[in-house]
Scaffold this active site. Structure first.
Site, PDB file in Angstrom:
ATOM      1  N   GLU A 154     -49.613  48.008 139.915  1.00 29.13           N
ATOM      2  CA  GLU A 154     -49.105  46.865 139.835  1.00 29.13           C
ATOM      3  C   GLU A 154     -48.102  47.630 138.403  1.00 29.13           C
ATOM      4  OE1 GLU A 154     -51.931  47.394 141.003  1.00 29.13           O
ATOM      5  OE2 GLU A 154     -52.009  45.124 142.083  1.00 29.13           O
ATOM      6  N   HIS A 200     -37.660  57.065 140.860  1.00 28.90           N
ATOM      7  CA  HIS A 200     -37.394  56.320 138.262  1.00 28.90           C
ATOM      8  C   HIS A 200     -36.398  57.871 138.272  1.00 28.90           C
ATOM      9  CE1 HIS A 200     -38.190  55.093 134.848  1.00 28.90           C
ATOM     10  NE2 HIS A 200     -37.255  55.890 134.276  1.00 28.90           N
ATOM     11  N   ILE A 254     -39.006  42.724 139.249  1.00 27.97           N
ATOM     12  CA  ILE A 254     -40.559  42.808 138.920  1.00 27.97           C
ATOM     13  C   ILE A 254     -40.337  42.295 140.657  1.00 27.97           C
ATOM     14  CG2 ILE A 254     -41.846  41.585 137.964  1.00 27.97           C
ATOM     15  CD1 ILE A 254     -40.683  41.810 135.570  1.00 27.97           C
ATOM     16  N   GLU A 282     -32.278  63.175 142.094  1.00 26.88           N
ATOM     17  CA  GLU A 282     -33.267  62.023 143.394  1.00 26.88           C
ATOM     18  C   GLU A 282     -32.258  61.780 144.701  1.00 26.88           C
ATOM     19  OE1 GLU A 282     -32.143  58.308 140.959  1.00 26.88           O
ATOM     20  OE2 GLU A 282     -31.563  59.241 139.089  1.00 26.88           O
ATOM     21  N   GLY A 287     -26.172  52.132 145.705  1.00 23.45           N
ATOM     22  CA  GLY A 287     -27.076  52.180 146.468  1.00 23.45           C
ATOM     23  C   GLY A 287     -26.928  53.998 147.101  1.00 23.45           C
ATOM     24  N   THR A 288     -26.355  54.411 145.781  1.00 20.30           N
ATOM     25  CA  THR A 288     -26.606  56.581 146.405  1.00 20.30           C
ATOM     26  C   THR A 288     -27.795  56.546 146.792  1.00 20.30           C
ATOM     27  OG1 THR A 288     -26.387  57.245 144.260  1.00 20.30           O
ATOM     28  CG2 THR A 288     -24.580  56.922 144.660  1.00 20.30           C
ATOM     29  N   ASN A 289     -28.713  56.277 146.749  1.00 16.06           N
ATOM     30  CA  ASN A 289     -29.522  56.462 146.334  1.00 16.06           C
ATOM     31  C   ASN A 289     -30.042  56.388 148.745  1.00 16.06           C
ATOM     32  OD1 ASN A 289     -31.640  58.519 144.631  1.00 16.06           O
ATOM     33  ND2 ASN A 289     -30.622  56.446 143.775  1.00 16.06           N
ATOM     34  N   ASP A 294     -43.622  52.189 136.533  1.00 14.00           N
ATOM     35  CA  ASP A 294     -43.676  53.532 136.751  1.00 14.00           C
ATOM     36  C   ASP A 294     -45.212  53.887 136.341  1.00 14.00           C
ATOM     37  OD1 ASP A 294     -40.907  53.207 137.377  1.00 14.00           O
ATOM     38  OD2 ASP A 294     -40.730  53.167 134.950  1.00 14.00           O
ATOM     39  N   GLU A 327     -29.052  66.407 141.666  1.00 16.66           N
ATOM     40  CA  GLU A 327     -29.296  67.776 141.307  1.00 16.66           C
ATOM     41  C   GLU A 327     -31.140  67.045 141.544  1.00 16.66           C
ATOM     42  OE1 GLU A 327     -29.159  69.981 138.451  1.00 16.66           O
ATOM     43  OE2 GLU A 327     -26.863  70.469 138.423  1.00 16.66           O
TER      44      GLU A 327
HETATM   45  C1  GAR Z   1     -30.636  54.936 140.059  1.00 15.37           C
HETATM   46  O1  GAR Z   1     -31.252  56.498 139.157  1.00 15.37           O
HETATM   47  C2  GAR Z   1     -32.489  55.140 139.953  1.00 15.37           C
HETATM   48  O2  GAR Z   1     -32.675  56.468 140.157  1.00 15.37           O
HETATM   49  C3  GAR Z   1     -31.793  53.875 139.071  1.00 15.37           C
HETATM   50  O3  GAR Z   1     -31.125  53.497 139.131  1.00 15.37           O
HETATM   51  C4  GAR Z   1     -30.104  53.442 140.092  1.00 15.37           C
HETATM   52  C5  GAR Z   1     -29.377  52.985 141.670  1.00 15.37           C
HETATM   53  O4  GAR Z   1     -28.539  54.078 141.804  1.00 15.37           O
HETATM   54  N1  GAR Z   1     -33.769  53.460 139.333  1.00 15.37           N
HETATM   55  C6  GAR Z   1     -34.728  53.048 138.066  1.00 15.37           C
HETATM   56  O5  GAR Z   1     -33.556  52.872 136.823  1.00 15.37           O
HETATM   57  C7  GAR Z   1     -35.968  52.764 138.701  1.00 15.37           C
HETATM   58  N2  GAR Z   1     -36.636  52.118 137.389  1.00 15.37           N
HETATM   59  P1  GAR Z   1     -28.443  53.978 142.957  1.00 15.37           P
HETATM   60  O6  GAR Z   1     -28.443  52.343 143.981  1.00 15.37           O
HETATM   61  O7  GAR Z   1     -26.498  54.298 142.850  1.00 15.37           O
HETATM   62  O8  GAR Z   1     -28.896  54.395 144.226  1.00 15.37           O
END
Ligand code: GAR
Length: 201
Positions: free
Chosen positions: A148, A110, A93, A181, A12-14, A151, A179
Site C-alpha cells: 500500500e 525504482h 497511483i 534496471e 518502455g525500455t524496461n 516504494d 547497468e
Molecule cells: C525507469 O527509470 C523506471 O525505473 C522509472 O521510470 C523509468 C521508466 O523508463 N520508474 C519510476 O521512477 C517509478 N517510481 P522506461 O519507460 O524506459 O522503462
C-alpha cells in the site's frame, strides 16, 4: 509458465528488456499476456505491438472519475489473469483493490537504492536530479514487491551504479538503466518464474 502483465507509462525500455530477456532465454518459463499503458502516446505500446504482445491503453482522462478509471483498470487486469504484474515505469497511483487482489504478485522497478530517493514525488528523472543534488557517489536501482505504501514493499534485488563527475540527470538515468534496471528487472522476473515452475510459490 508464468503469465505476466506489464504496466507502463512512457518509453518502455524496461518493457523492452523484459521482451528481450524472454527472447534470449534470460527469463524462462514466462509469457507476456499483455501490456497496459495509462498514456496513449507511450512508445512502450509500440514496443509491445512490435513484439506481437496485446497492448491496451486505459487513460484516466477517458473516465469521469478516478473510481471509474480504477474499476476499468482492474477489470482489464482481471481479464488478462496474470500470475505477476510488473510495474515498469508505471507512473500511476494504483487502485487500492489491485493491491488486495494481487498481493505479493506485483513488482516495481525504482531507479534508486531504496530507501534513498524514493516515495511520493520521486519518479523518473526527478530521482536522478535529487541524487545529484545530494551529491551521492553511488546510486542504483531496486526491484521490490508492491504494497500500500510508495516504494515500501519487500526488496527483491538492488544493484549499485557509480555517479561520475559531470553527470547530468539524463546521463545518470541512462547509466542506471543500462547497468542496473535492465539487469535486475529481468532477473527478478526470472527468479519468480523459476520459483513458480518449481511450485515454490
Ligand atoms: C525507469 O527509470 C523506471 O525505473 C522509472 O521510470 C523509468 C521508466 O523508463 N520508474 C519510476 O521512477 C517509478 N517510481 P522506461 O519507460 O524506459 O522503462
Amino acid at each position: 509458465m508464468l503469465s505476466i502483465v506489464v504496466c507502463v507509462s512512457g518509453g518502455g525500455t524496461n518493457l523492452q528488456a523484459i521482451l528481450d530477456g524472454i527472447g534470449n532465454g534470460t527469463i524462462q518459463n514466462t509469457r507476456v499476456a499483455g501490456v497496459i499503458s495509462n498514456n496513449a502516446g507511450a512508445y512502450a505500446l509500440k514496443r509491445a505491438e512490435a513484439a506481437q504482445v496485446p497492448a491496451f491503453c486505459i487513460s484516466p482522462r477517458s473516465f469521469e472519475s478516478r473510481q471509474e478509471f480504477n474499476r476499468a483498470f482492474v477489470e482489464k487486469l482481471k481479464s488478462l489473469d496474470p500470475d505477476l504484474i510488473v510495474l515498469a515505469g508505471f507512473l500511476v497511483i494504483l487502485p487500492p483493490e489491485m493491491i488486495e487482489i494481487w498481493r505479493g504478485r506485483i513488482i516495481n522497478i525504482h531507479p534508486s537504492l531504496i530507501p534513498s530517493f524514493c516515495g511520493t514525488g520521486y519518479y523518473g528523472l526527478k530521482v536522478h536530479e535529487a541524487a545529484l543534488s545530494r551529491g551521492v557517489k553511488v546510486t542504483g536501482a531496486t526491484v521490490h514487491y508492491v504494497d500500500e505504501g510508495t516504494d515500501t514493499g519487500e526488496i527483491i534485488f538492488q544493484k549499485a551504479v557509480a555517479v561520475l563527475e559531470g553527470d547530468t540527470p539524463e546521463i545518470l538515468q541512462r547509466r542506471v538503466m543500462e547497468e542496473a534496471e535492465w539487469v535486475i528487472l529481468p532477473a527478478a522476473i526470472n527468479r519468480i518464474a523459476q520459483a513458480a515452475a518449481q511450485g515454490r510459490i
